[in-house]
Write an enzyme that holds these catalytic residues in place. Sequence first.
Site, PDB file in Angstrom:
ATOM      1  CD  GLU A  74      16.038  29.283  20.843  1.00 18.65           C
ATOM      2  OE1 GLU A  74      16.628  29.661  21.858  1.00 18.65           O
ATOM      3  OE2 GLU A  74      16.623  28.979  19.784  1.00 18.65           O
ATOM      4  CG  ASN A 125      20.157  30.196  19.046  1.00 19.88           C
ATOM      5  OD1 ASN A 125      21.092  30.931  19.336  1.00 19.88           O
ATOM      6  ND2 ASN A 125      19.130  30.008  19.850  1.00 19.88           N
ATOM      7  CD  GLU A 178      21.776  32.600  25.152  1.00 21.24           C
ATOM      8  OE1 GLU A 178      21.142  32.814  26.191  1.00 21.24           O
ATOM      9  OE2 GLU A 178      21.237  32.469  24.027  1.00 21.24           O
ATOM     10  NE  ARG A 199      19.580  38.732  18.697  1.00 18.80           N
ATOM     11  CZ  ARG A 199      19.491  37.941  19.758  1.00 18.80           C
ATOM     12  NH1 ARG A 199      20.425  37.062  20.020  1.00 18.80           N
ATOM     13  NH2 ARG A 199      18.469  38.047  20.571  1.00 18.80           N
ATOM     14  NE  ARG A 223      22.204  37.172  30.997  1.00 16.72           N
ATOM     15  CZ  ARG A 223      21.374  36.170  30.746  1.00 16.72           C
ATOM     16  NH1 ARG A 223      21.414  35.063  31.459  1.00 16.72           N
ATOM     17  NH2 ARG A 223      20.487  36.267  29.769  1.00 16.72           N
ATOM     18  CG  ASP A 272      16.907  36.813  27.729  1.00 18.40           C
ATOM     19  OD1 ASP A 272      16.482  37.328  26.677  1.00 18.40           O
ATOM     20  OD2 ASP A 272      17.004  35.594  27.896  1.00 18.40           O
ATOM     21  CD  GLU A 286      16.643  40.945  19.741  1.00 16.36           C
ATOM     22  OE1 GLU A 286      16.316  39.764  19.541  1.00 16.36           O
ATOM     23  OE2 GLU A 286      17.815  41.287  20.016  1.00 16.36           O
ATOM     24  CD  GLU A 328      12.743  33.350  26.122  1.00 14.59           C
ATOM     25  OE1 GLU A 328      13.665  32.697  26.630  1.00 14.59           O
ATOM     26  OE2 GLU A 328      12.921  34.226  25.246  1.00 14.59           O
ATOM     27  CD1 TRP A 362      22.440  31.131  31.647  1.00 10.10           C
ATOM     28  CD2 TRP A 362      22.913  28.974  31.341  1.00 10.10           C
ATOM     29  NE1 TRP A 362      23.108  31.036  30.462  1.00 10.10           N
ATOM     30  CE2 TRP A 362      23.421  29.714  30.239  1.00 10.10           C
ATOM     31  CE3 TRP A 362      23.106  27.599  31.360  1.00 10.10           C
ATOM     32  CZ2 TRP A 362      24.099  29.116  29.182  1.00 10.10           C
ATOM     33  CZ3 TRP A 362      23.784  26.999  30.303  1.00 10.10           C
ATOM     34  CH2 TRP A 362      24.269  27.745  29.226  1.00 10.10           C
TER      35      TRP A 362
END
Length: 695
Positions: free
Chosen positions: A154, A197, A278, A311, A322, A351, A373, A379, A530
Site C-alpha cells: 500500500e 491495515n 478508516e 497510531r 478532520r 495526512d 510518523e 504517496e 475524502w
Amino acid sequence: MKQFIAFLFLIGFLHPVMAEDGSRLWLSLPKENIRPTITSNKNTATIEVAVSELRKAWLGAPVVLNLQKNKETQALGEEGFVIRTSGGNHSGNGSAAQSIIITSCGEAGLLYGAFHLLRLQDTGADCSSLNITERPSYNIRILNHWDNLDRTIERGYAGRSLWIWDELPGTLSPRYEQYARANASIGINATVLNNVNASPQVLSADYLKKVQALADIFRPYHLKVYLAINFSSPAELGGLPTSDPLDKEVQKWWKAKVKEIYALVPDFGGFLVKANSEGLPGPQDFGRTHADGANMLADALKPYKGIVMWRAFVYSPGDEDRAKQAYQEFLPFDGKFRDNVIIQIKNGPVDFQPREPFSPLFGAMKQTPMMAEFQITQEYLGFSNHLCYLAPMWKECLDSDTYQLGEGSTIARMTNGALYKYPITAISGVANIGDDVNWCGHPFAQSNWYAFGRLAWNPQFTSEAIADEWIRQTFTSDPDFREPVKEMMMESREAIVDYMMPLGLHHLFAFGHHYGPEPWCNVPGARADWLPSYYHKADERGLGFDRSSTGSNATAQYNSPLCDTYDHLETCPENLLLWFHHTPWTYKMKSGRTLWDELCYTYDRGVQQTRKFQQVWDATAKYVDVQRFTEVQHKLRIQARDAVWWKDGCLLYFQQFSKRPIPYSIERPVHNLPDMMQYHIKISNHECPPYGFSK
C-alpha cells in the site's frame, strides 16, 4: 553498423563511469586491495559483522573494536560509541604507528561505530586524528512497511514486497540480509514487517515461523522485528466471540499469542496498531477507549519488555474538522496509558500532505510518550516518478516549536527525551522500499531512506549535510557534480509544493490512488472529507479552509503564540495561509500581488523549477553511469510533464471561481479543463504510472 558504433563511443565518452544499477545503495566498496588489520576484544555475531564490514572497505590505520564498560561508554548507552585515533604523529591517514579504537559498552555500538568510520572515509573526512563521541537521539528508529501478505504494498512504488512470504521460512532471499545491512549502516534498529491495515493471518503459527526466519537474519545487524496487528484477531483468528479488550478471554488470548511470539523471536519488539480508523476494528467497537485497547496489549507485552505503538491517525465522518480529531480523541487520555505505550502521530494533522502545519497533538500531551510518523514513500508527492528530497520537510516538523514548555519546545525535543524523560523514545518512517533492483524505484528516492535514518539518529543534522553525505557515497565527491545536484535536492520539495498545492492548499489529488490533480473530484457516495472540495472550499469569494476562531477554530489547538499567529490572516505564514483561512481572491499578499495572481505565479514557479532540474541533471552526464543517468533523466521528464498537468488543472479549475485572468507574463495553459476532467489514471495504489496521465 558504423552509426551504432559511433553511438556507443559517444555514450562511453559522455558516461565514463562504470555501470551501476543502484542496488548497492550508498554502500560502496573501494577499488584498492590493501586492507589494514581489524581486531576485536570480543566475538559475537554482531561484532563479526562490524569486523567484516571494516575488512571489506576500510583503507586507513588498523582498527580495534573494544567492547568495554566504563563511565564514558555507559553514559552513551549500548548503541553509542567512541572513535579515537591512538599513537603515531597523526600526520597522515594510516601511519604505521597509528591505530583507531572504536569503543562501546554494547555490541550494537561497535557496529554503528564501524559504519560511521566507513562513512567518514567515503565522504572524504580527515581520519588521521579522530575524537568522536556519538549516541542516538531516539531509542527506537523504525521503518513501517505497508506490505501486505500477498506482496502488494500500500502506497509503495518500487515493485512488490521484499518479503516473499510464500517461500519463507524455507527459502531466504539474499536481499533480506542486504536490507538489514543497509539499515544498520544508517542506524535504523527496528522494522514493522507488515501493513498497518493488518491481516490477522500474520499472527498465525505458520506466519510467525516466517517472521522468525527474518528476525534471525536481522539480529546480527541489531534490527528488531515488530508486527502491525489487527485488533479483531482474537475473534477472526482465535475464534472467540468478541475482541473486547476488557474481556478476560480476549486478554488471555493475547497473552498466549505474545508468549508464542517470544518463544520464536526472543527479541521481538512489539505491536503497531491502527484501530478505529478508516474502517479498521478497535476498542471503540465495544464501547471501550483507545487507552483500554492499548493497555490490554501493553500488559501482555510487558513481561517481555515489548511495547505498543498506538497510531493517532483517527477520524470519523461528521461535521467536525478532520484536522482537529486526533487532538480531540487522544488528549483526554493523556497520562492514562501504560508506560510501554507510545502514541504514534503523523507529522501533520491531516495526512502526509506536501505541506502541513505540525500536528497540535505534539504540543498538547504532557504525560504520554509521543513519536513522529513520517512518510518516506511519496504517496502525495508524485510517487517514485518525482524527485523529492524529504529531509527539509521532516526538519520543518522536527524543528517546529510547540511552545508547550515555553520557547524551545520543539517536536524533536518533545519526542526524543530532551524535555520529558519517558522510558520510550521513538521515531518512525513509512518505508519506500520494494523489490526493484534499486530498492526505491527512483535513484534519488534512496536519499530519503538514508535521510530518515540519519535524522532518526540525530535530528540536529542539517538537510544539506545529509544530502552531501548521500551524494558522496552514492555518486561522487566531485564538486562539479555534488554542488549543483545537492542544490537540486534541497529545492525539490519546495518545487513540488509550488506546482501541486501551494500557499497551504491540501488534498487536491485524485481519488483512491492519489496521483495527479483532481480538485474537481466528486465521487458519488464518498465521504466529504475524502474529497478535495472539503479542503479547498473554492467559491466566488475566495479559497481555503477557515480554521480560525471564526471557522472550525482549529487554531485554538496550538499553544500561544502560534494560536494567535495562525488565527489572523495578516500574521499567518503565507505558506500555510489557505490551510487556516478562507482568503479572498483579491487579498493583497506580501509580494503586492492578489491571492489569485500569487497562486498563478507560484504554480508557474514550480513548473519552471522542474525544467531547471532537467538542465542540472543533463549537465551531469560525464559523472554518472549510463543506467542511472538515463533513469533519472526519464523520471525528470515525467515530473516536468506532471508539473504542467498540476498547474493547468488547478489554475483552470480555480479560475472558474476567481473569474480572473491568468497573468500574461506566465506560461499559458496547454490543456483544456473539460478534457482534463475526463482523464482517469487506471492504476492500483502500489503501482507507479509511467506517464503523466492517460484516458
